[in-house]
Design a protein around this motif. Structure first.
Motif, PDB file in Angstrom:
ATOM      1  N   GLN A 117      51.323  -7.252  14.227  1.00  0.00           N
ATOM      2  CA  GLN A 117      50.383  -6.118  14.181  1.00  0.00           C
ATOM      3  C   GLN A 117      50.060  -5.622  15.593  1.00  0.00           C
ATOM      4  OE1 GLN A 117      47.049  -7.613  11.916  1.00  0.00           O
ATOM      5  NE2 GLN A 117      48.356  -8.014  10.163  1.00  0.00           N
ATOM      6  N   ALA A 146      52.764  -3.358  16.762  1.00  0.00           N
ATOM      7  CA  ALA A 146      52.639  -2.043  16.126  1.00  0.00           C
ATOM      8  C   ALA A 146      51.511  -1.243  16.788  1.00  0.00           C
ATOM      9  CB  ALA A 146      52.389  -2.202  14.629  1.00  0.00           C
ATOM     10  N   ALA A 147      50.397  -1.920  17.087  1.00  0.00           N
ATOM     11  CA  ALA A 147      49.260  -1.238  17.718  1.00  0.00           C
ATOM     12  C   ALA A 147      49.622  -0.780  19.134  1.00  0.00           C
ATOM     13  CB  ALA A 147      48.047  -2.170  17.748  1.00  0.00           C
ATOM     14  N   HIS A 203      52.549   0.057  20.124  1.00  0.00           N
ATOM     15  CA  HIS A 203      53.459   1.200  19.969  1.00  0.00           C
ATOM     16  C   HIS A 203      52.677   2.488  19.712  1.00  0.00           C
ATOM     17  CE1 HIS A 203      57.408   2.892  19.398  1.00  0.00           C
ATOM     18  NE2 HIS A 203      57.091   3.354  18.217  1.00  0.00           N
ATOM     19  N   GLN A 204      51.507   2.342  19.053  1.00  0.00           N
ATOM     20  CA  GLN A 204      50.654   3.518  18.753  1.00  0.00           C
ATOM     21  C   GLN A 204      49.788   3.907  19.942  1.00  0.00           C
ATOM     22  OE1 GLN A 204      50.575   5.197  15.745  1.00  0.00           O
ATOM     23  NE2 GLN A 204      52.317   3.894  15.224  1.00  0.00           N
ATOM     24  N   ALA A 205      49.633   3.006  20.918  1.00  0.00           N
ATOM     25  CA  ALA A 205      48.677   3.251  22.010  1.00  0.00           C
ATOM     26  C   ALA A 205      49.186   4.381  22.907  1.00  0.00           C
ATOM     27  CB  ALA A 205      48.473   1.974  22.819  1.00  0.00           C
ATOM     28  N   SER A 206      48.248   5.120  23.448  1.00  0.00           N
ATOM     29  CA  SER A 206      48.604   6.255  24.302  1.00  0.00           C
ATOM     30  C   SER A 206      49.413   5.784  25.515  1.00  0.00           C
ATOM     31  CB  SER A 206      47.294   6.918  24.745  1.00  0.00           C
ATOM     32  OG  SER A 206      47.569   7.909  25.665  1.00  0.00           O
ATOM     33  N   GLU A 218      55.346   2.890  24.504  1.00  0.00           N
ATOM     34  CA  GLU A 218      56.359   2.870  23.434  1.00  0.00           C
ATOM     35  C   GLU A 218      57.035   1.501  23.468  1.00  0.00           C
ATOM     36  OE1 GLU A 218      60.549   5.084  22.233  1.00  0.00           O
ATOM     37  OE2 GLU A 218      59.414   5.790  23.953  1.00  0.00           O
ATOM     38  N   THR A 260      44.526  -1.317  28.335  1.00  0.00           N
ATOM     39  CA  THR A 260      44.987  -1.180  26.945  1.00  0.00           C
ATOM     40  C   THR A 260      45.194  -2.562  26.314  1.00  0.00           C
ATOM     41  OG1 THR A 260      46.037   0.937  27.372  1.00  0.00           O
ATOM     42  CG2 THR A 260      46.889  -0.303  25.513  1.00  0.00           C
TER      43      THR A 260
END
Ligand SMILES: Nc1ncnc2c1ncn2[C@@H]1O[C@H](COP(=O)(O)OP(=O)(O)OP(=O)(O)O)[C@@H](O)[C@H]1O
Ligand SMILES: Nc1nc2c(c(=O)[nH]1)N=C(CO)CN2
Length: 169
Positions: A22, A25-26, A28-31, A34, A73
């Motif tokens: 998870q 995945a998080a 990968h979503q963070a500003s 990638e 982050t």
């Protein structure tokens, strides 16, 4: 400008492997982040620490964030996944370490500030970091180390490490 960074992931509380998946995945979503590759997951006993066995792995990122912003982050995600800092090396739901930054040519960026040391200072002492990192960077060379793969094998024998399998697609 996008840079390549490698993140060490670890957990030894809760559903550790699911948390690491998870967290990838998080991330990968963070500003500005990638996730471009994730290693297998590895189980090992705590090294210089206590508590249940750890699950560890490494993620490769492309990032437009500067190193300290990337650390911000990582620390936000650690808190989101319930990390509590009780004492040094305490068991944790999620640990995210910035291992290498701007890592096309390891060791990449070298930095030593009160908040951030790069490369991660204990990277070459830990089978649970080196093993998954070598999966993603098999040609890794390191100043002062003649054979990184041999060092990794000898750490694995001393510290014990077991492959659990690849991450969920
Ligand atoms: N490369 C790095 N990656 C992550 N944190 C770092 C790094 N260099 C310095 N730090 C600092 O280390 C502090 C402690 O981090 P943390 O509690 O996650 O350590 P740890 O992961 O338990 O131990 P270790 O650093 O031995 O893996 C952080 O607040 C951070 O400012
Ligand atoms: N096996 C294992 N041992 C550890 C780990 C870890 O992630 N895995 N992290 C530590 C502090 O970051 C200390 N010891």
């Amino acid at each position: 400008m996008r840079r390549i960074a490698f993140i060490g992931l670890g957990a030894n509380l809760g559903r550790a492997q699911a948390t690491l998946e998870q967290a990838c995945a998080a991330l990968h979503q963070a500003s500005g982040c990638e996730v471009t590759a994730v290693s297998s997951w590895w189980r090992s006993v705590p090294v210089d620490a206590d508590g249940p066995d750890y699950v560890n792995g490494v993620a490769q990122l492309e990032t437009s964030l500067e190193p300290e912003r990337l650390l911000d982050t990582l620390q936000v995600l650690e808190r989101y996944f319930g990390r509590q800092r009780i004492y040094r090396n305490a068991p944790r739901t999620l640990d995210l370490d910035l291992l290498l930054y701007d890592a096309e040519l390891p060791p990449g960026l070298c930095l030593n500030t009160p908040r951030l040391q790069l490369p991660h200072p204990r990277l070459m002492e830990r089978a649970f970091v080196l093993h998954p990192l070598l999966e993603l960077l098999p040609t890794l060379s390191w100043p002062g180390v003649t054979d990184v793969a041999a060092l990794c094998m000898s750490l694995a024998v001393q510290q014990g490490i077991e492959r659990l399998g690849g991450p969920q697609p």
